[in-house]
Design an enzyme around this catalytic site. Structure first.
Site: not given
Ligand code: CO
Length: 186
Positions: A157, A160, A113
């Site tokens: 993603e 996140h 990441c």
């Protein structure tokens, strides 16, 4: 232009926050951010530009990673070989996984990441296949099915946007523990 210094790292609380849904039509600011995030991925995948600007290569970048707590992420999964069409390329806005396989999937090499400056080995157990609903920058609703690598990237993603980091999914006691049905994706 987004560079590494614009990307916040683990420890910053924005990475652990629940991001806000994005409103349409996109504000000029949101539009700019979406374009900048995709440009980061494109530049980072170009060896010359990546070197020139010191960019770590990425296939996904979420708004919280640049300290904007909004439900928006750029995804660019390149195709194999030069001049190949990307496997998946879009800015996914307010994305929701509407259904997923029971079968789990994980990358053989584990995950990394841009907001995590250390190697954390282990299988990041996710869904092997997902159906994803999202809005693109034009405000059009999309519904797509993804499997294997692009499915893993989108799940990383989307995490996140909900304050989750990849290593939250690693079994701390047995990082390479794999159930029989786990699809290992190289
Ligand atoms: Co990440």
């Amino acid at each position: 232009m987004i560079k590494m210094r614009d990307i916040i790292r683990e420890g910053n609380e924005t990475l652990r926050a629940e991001a806000k849904p994005v409103k349409f039509p996109l504000s000029d600011q949101d539009q700019q951010l979406a374009n900048d995030m995709m440009a980061y991925l494109e530049n980072s995948q170009d060896p010359e530009l990546a070197k020139k600007y010191g960019l770590r290569a990425g296939v996904g970048l979420a708004a919280p990673q640049v300290d904007v707590s909004e439900q928006m992420a750029a995804v660019l999964v390149p195709g194999e070989g030069e001049n190949a069409e990307p496997v998946f390329k879009d800015v996914i806005i307010n994305p929701v996984i509407v259904s997923h396989s029971v079968q789990p999937g994980a990358l053989t090499e584990g995950e990394g990441c841009l907001s995590v400056d250390r190697d954390i080995p282990g299988y990041v157990i996710r869904h092997d296949r997902i159906t994803l609903r999202y809005y693109n920058m034009a405000g059009e609703q999309k519904k797509i099915r993804l499997k294997n690598y692009p499915a893993i990237v989108c799940q990383h993603e989307i995490d996140h946007l909900h304050g989750i980091l990849f290593y939250d999914h690693i079994d701390g006691n047995s990082p390479f523990n794999a159930d029989d049905d786990l699809v290992l994706i190289s």
